[in-house]
Write a protein that holds these residues in place. Structure first.
Motif, PDB file in Angstrom:
ATOM      1  N   GLN A 215      25.044  33.956  54.814  1.00 41.03           N
ATOM      2  CA  GLN A 215      24.288  34.068  53.687  1.00 41.03           C
ATOM      3  C   GLN A 215      24.592  35.214  52.798  1.00 41.03           C
ATOM      4  N   GLU A 216      24.737  36.443  53.664  1.00 34.93           N
ATOM      5  CA  GLU A 216      24.995  37.670  53.280  1.00 34.93           C
ATOM      6  C   GLU A 216      26.348  37.634  52.576  1.00 34.93           C
ATOM      7  N   LEU A 217      27.148  36.982  53.405  1.00 34.62           N
ATOM      8  CA  LEU A 217      28.717  37.244  52.983  1.00 34.62           C
ATOM      9  C   LEU A 217      28.901  36.179  51.645  1.00 34.62           C
ATOM     10  N   SER A 218      28.281  35.161  51.751  1.00 36.19           N
ATOM     11  CA  SER A 218      28.344  34.304  50.717  1.00 36.19           C
ATOM     12  C   SER A 218      28.043  34.795  49.102  1.00 36.19           C
ATOM     13  N   LEU A 219      26.800  35.539  49.315  1.00 30.92           N
ATOM     14  CA  LEU A 219      26.137  36.522  48.346  1.00 30.92           C
ATOM     15  C   LEU A 219      27.274  37.544  47.671  1.00 30.92           C
ATOM     16  N   ALA A 220      27.555  38.083  48.735  1.00 30.32           N
ATOM     17  CA  ALA A 220      28.712  39.290  48.227  1.00 30.32           C
ATOM     18  C   ALA A 220      29.891  38.663  47.706  1.00 30.32           C
ATOM     19  N   GLU A 221      30.638  37.621  48.333  1.00 28.33           N
ATOM     20  CA  GLU A 221      31.740  37.109  47.798  1.00 28.33           C
ATOM     21  C   GLU A 221      31.286  36.594  46.186  1.00 28.33           C
ATOM     22  N   ALA A 222      30.104  35.957  45.984  1.00 31.65           N
ATOM     23  CA  ALA A 222      29.746  35.517  44.734  1.00 31.65           C
ATOM     24  C   ALA A 222      29.398  36.578  43.919  1.00 31.65           C
ATOM     25  N   GLY A 223      29.457  37.796  44.090  1.00 33.47           N
ATOM     26  CA  GLY A 223      29.224  38.810  43.043  1.00 33.47           C
ATOM     27  C   GLY A 223      27.429  38.979  43.071  1.00 33.47           C
ATOM     28  N   GLU A 224      26.708  38.278  43.718  1.00 29.79           N
ATOM     29  CA  GLU A 224      25.209  38.155  43.518  1.00 29.79           C
ATOM     30  C   GLU A 224      24.548  39.120  44.641  1.00 29.79           C
ATOM     31  N   LEU A 225      25.182  39.840  45.472  1.00 26.17           N
ATOM     32  CA  LEU A 225      24.618  40.671  46.296  1.00 26.17           C
ATOM     33  C   LEU A 225      23.798  42.057  45.626  1.00 26.17           C
ATOM     34  N   LYS A 226      22.711  42.314  45.843  1.00 21.45           N
ATOM     35  CA  LYS A 226      21.736  43.175  44.948  1.00 21.45           C
ATOM     36  C   LYS A 226      22.229  44.446  45.798  1.00 21.45           C
ATOM     37  N   LEU A 227      22.650  45.231  44.967  1.00 21.69           N
ATOM     38  CA  LEU A 227      22.872  46.890  45.597  1.00 21.69           C
ATOM     39  C   LEU A 227      21.904  47.963  44.903  1.00 21.69           C
ATOM     40  N   TYR A 228      21.343  48.691  45.721  1.00 23.60           N
ATOM     41  CA  TYR A 228      20.509  49.717  45.109  1.00 23.60           C
ATOM     42  C   TYR A 228      21.447  51.212  45.332  1.00 23.60           C
ATOM     43  N   LEU A 229      21.803  51.524  44.096  1.00 22.95           N
ATOM     44  CA  LEU A 229      22.726  52.472  43.990  1.00 22.95           C
ATOM     45  C   LEU A 229      22.158  53.686  43.578  1.00 22.95           C
ATOM     46  N   GLU A 230      22.446  54.863  44.446  1.00 21.18           N
ATOM     47  CA  GLU A 230      21.754  56.108  44.231  1.00 21.18           C
ATOM     48  C   GLU A 230      22.634  57.252  44.908  1.00 21.18           C
ATOM     49  N   PRO A 231      22.560  58.388  44.364  1.00 20.50           N
ATOM     50  CA  PRO A 231      23.444  59.533  44.720  1.00 20.50           C
ATOM     51  C   PRO A 231      22.974  59.849  46.287  1.00 20.50           C
ATOM     52  N   GLU A 232      24.128  59.802  47.209  1.00 25.81           N
ATOM     53  CA  GLU A 232      23.612  59.950  48.543  1.00 25.81           C
ATOM     54  C   GLU A 232      24.767  61.101  49.345  1.00 25.81           C
ATOM     55  N   ASP A 233      24.102  61.650  50.344  1.00 21.61           N
ATOM     56  CA  ASP A 233      25.015  62.815  50.824  1.00 21.61           C
ATOM     57  C   ASP A 233      26.009  62.069  52.019  1.00 21.61           C
ATOM     58  N   VAL A 234      27.205  62.356  51.951  1.00 27.14           N
ATOM     59  CA  VAL A 234      28.152  61.838  52.916  1.00 27.14           C
ATOM     60  C   VAL A 234      27.653  62.273  54.402  1.00 27.14           C
ATOM     61  N   ASN A 235      27.548  63.515  54.528  1.00 24.97           N
ATOM     62  CA  ASN A 235      27.278  64.220  55.762  1.00 24.97           C
ATOM     63  C   ASN A 235      25.849  63.349  56.775  1.00 24.97           C
ATOM     64  N   SER A 236      25.005  63.236  55.634  1.00 19.83           N
ATOM     65  CA  SER A 236      23.871  62.669  56.182  1.00 19.83           C
ATOM     66  C   SER A 236      23.996  61.161  56.810  1.00 19.83           C
ATOM     67  N   LEU A 237      24.876  60.526  55.703  1.00 18.96           N
ATOM     68  CA  LEU A 237      25.359  59.218  56.167  1.00 18.96           C
ATOM     69  C   LEU A 237      26.030  59.092  57.408  1.00 18.96           C
ATOM     70  N   ILE A 238      26.956  59.854  57.730  1.00 20.94           N
ATOM     71  CA  ILE A 238      27.744  59.907  59.104  1.00 20.94           C
ATOM     72  C   ILE A 238      27.038  60.321  60.109  1.00 20.94           C
ATOM     73  N   ASP A 239      25.946  61.282  59.957  1.00 19.27           N
ATOM     74  CA  ASP A 239      25.297  61.728  60.798  1.00 19.27           C
ATOM     75  C   ASP A 239      24.269  60.574  61.452  1.00 19.27           C
ATOM     76  N   GLN A 240      23.794  59.874  60.489  1.00 16.23           N
ATOM     77  CA  GLN A 240      22.866  58.702  61.013  1.00 16.23           C
ATOM     78  C   GLN A 240      23.503  57.781  61.643  1.00 16.23           C
ATOM     79  N   ALA A 241      24.713  57.498  61.115  1.00 16.05           N
ATOM     80  CA  ALA A 241      25.529  56.251  61.809  1.00 16.05           C
ATOM     81  C   ALA A 241      26.100  56.589  63.226  1.00 16.05           C
ATOM     82  N   THR A 242      26.476  57.877  63.267  1.00 18.14           N
ATOM     83  CA  THR A 242      26.848  58.406  64.677  1.00 18.14           C
ATOM     84  C   THR A 242      25.848  58.561  65.692  1.00 18.14           C
ATOM     85  N   ALA A 243      24.802  58.865  64.978  1.00 16.78           N
ATOM     86  CA  ALA A 243      23.753  58.941  65.985  1.00 16.78           C
ATOM     87  C   ALA A 243      23.107  57.851  66.522  1.00 16.78           C
TER      88      ALA A 243
END
Length: 497
Positions: free
Chosen positions: A331-359
């Protein structure tokens, strides 16, 4: 009505030839008309001089205009010109027209000559000079006028010179009016001359040129039409679902480029069709496996082969969770390919993103004996992303790296700025991916292991979803890999403005 390309080429060449021949003939005819007009002027000049001389001699002999009508008619019949004779006051003395009252006499449309007395005798055939009224349709070329001619607008262009025999100046005793050669007669004469002398050769040349054009068109069009017909035939079969069609055309022109484009299109269609079939088969397989397990557990419980104890219920629960994840991913893939996936875009810190993912995956990597490290560029800007979606992409890449990297290997997460994008990469020292598999690595349910082993877990949609999420952020995802030396997955996300 449908016409072939060869027929259209023949008609085009024929039309060009006929237009060219017609244009050349028209220009030559116009040039001939000009030449005939000049010749006609000279003839009119000579005829006018002759008639003027005869009229002047008549007056010299008779010393009056009595009986001149018969002479005017005779000269008119001889030279085929209308002749009008007037006195010095403009009164008509003679007119070669049968009924002068019915034919309007307009002096401006006639060539005017003065008739003098006594007649000049400066030499044999001496004739008074030409006179032309202002606004007359035809003028004498300056080279044909006698020296000492007055300019336009005067009653006579030239007066007769004193007669050597008498020593007195001749007197104008009348005016002679002649009709010039009509323009229609000049054009007709030019056309007759062109047709009689040149026209037949033009017609013959045009016919030969058309025949040669038809033969050349047939010869030249064959190597052009052959590949086009091959493309048409292959396109028809391709439209009926035969995606194996290819055309073999060795040509470096636009036809060759068209053939190459067609072959590439056919290859892509065949690949997409195969991927679609594989996708349907993979979905059926992925759904069938947990459903078969659940069904088996339930039948065993129903037949008292197994008890509905905690281990059995947990196994059924795990299978249902796998089904749920598979359906959610689809379902998520079909929404993304149809351009209907809702994104909540905000300025984010790359270091924080990588720290959380690796942790989140560090414990699993350590359990397998893998080392993890980061290589982050200093001063990275914030990025405009949906934090949870890009974290999902990071987790998918890290989990794949852990699965395909043997014990003792390493995983490195890097980040660096590239223009207005930030590139994030996951590099491992694992088993790598064969070159022939890289093209399809982001396709649905694609597995490098063709046995579709489920021991590695997952639904087979992780990389496909990751690609769709990155592209939804206006970024790109790619992979570089070499068997036995590991892989590097990287993707870009936009810098926050």
């Amino acid at each position: 009505m449908k016409h072939s390309l060869q027929f259209r080429l023949i008609m085009a060449f024929t039309l060009v030839i006929l237009l060219t021949v017609g244009a050349v003939f028209l220009m030559m005819w116009q040039t001939t008309v000009d030449q005939v007009r000049q010749f006609s002027h000279r003839v009119d000049f000579e005829i006018g001089g002759r008639i003027n001389f005869e009229i002047g001699r008549y007056y010299s002999q008779q010393e009056s205009w009595d009986g001149v009508q018969s002479l005017v008619v005779e000269l008119s019949d001889q030279f085929r010109h209308r002749i009008v004779l007037t006195d010095v006051n403009g009164k008509i003395l003679a007119d070669s027209s049968d009924n002068s009252s019915d034919v309007q006499f307009t002096p401006d449309k006639f060539i005017k000559r003065p008739v003098t007395y006594p007649l000049e005798s400066s030499g044999p055939g001496a004739m008074p000079a030409l006179t032309q009224q202002p606004g007359a349709p035809l003028g004498w070329p300056p080279a044909l006028q006698s020296p000492g001619s007055p300019g336009p607008g005067q009653s006579a262009v030239s007066q007769a010179q004193p007669s050597p025999s008498t020593g007195s100046s001749p007197t104008i005793v009348g005016y002679l009016y002649l009709t010039p050669t009509a323009q229609s007669e000049i054009s007709l004469a030019a056309l007759q001359f062109m047709y009689n002398e040149i026209g037949r050769y033009f017609i013959l040349g045009a016919v030969l040129a058309v025949i040669v054009a038809i033969l050349l068109t047939i010869i030249i069009s064959r190597p052009i039409l052959a590949p086009i017909k091959a493309l048409i035939l292959a396109s028809q079969k391709l439209g009926r679902g035969d995606f194996s069609q290819r055309v073999k055309i060795v040509d470096k022109s636009e036809i060759g480029e068209l053939a190459s484009t067609f072959n590439l299109m056919a290859h892509d269609l065949q690949r997409d069709e195969q991927l679609k079939r594989d996708s349907v088969a993979d979905i059926a397989h992925e759904l069938r496996s947990p459903l078969t397990n659940i069904r088996g557990y339930l039948e065993a419980i129903r037949d008292d082969v197994m008890k509905a104890d905690t281990p059995t219920v947990n196994s059924i629960y795990d299978e249902t969770m796998l089904l749920s994840r598979l359906i959610d991913d689809l379902q998520e893939l079909s929404l993304a390919e149809a351009g209907e996936l809702k994104l909540y875009l905000e300025p984010e810190d790359v270091n924080s993103l990588i720290d959380q993912a690796t942790a989140a995956v560090r414990a699993g990597a350590a359990e397998k004996g893998l080392s993890m490290a980061t290589d982050l560029e200093a001063g990275l800007p914030t990025v405009n992303i949906d934090f949870l979606r890009i974290k999902q992409v990071m987790l998918n890449l890290l989990q794949n790296a852990i699965v395909h990297t043997p014990a003792g290997g390493s995983i490195t997460v890097g980040a660096a700025r590239k223009d207005d994008m930030v590139e994030i990469s996951v590099t491992d020292t694992g088993e790598g991916i064969p070159a022939e598999e890289l093209e399809n690595i982001f396709e649905r349910f694609h597995r490098v292991d063709k046995s579709r082993s489920r021991q590695t877990g997952g639904t087979g949609l992780g990389l496909t979803i990751a690609k769709s999420l990155v592209e939804a952020h206006k970024g790109e995802i790619s992979v570089q890999s070499e068997p036995g030396k590991g892989s590097r997955f990287s993707f870009t996300v936009p810098v926050s403005e």
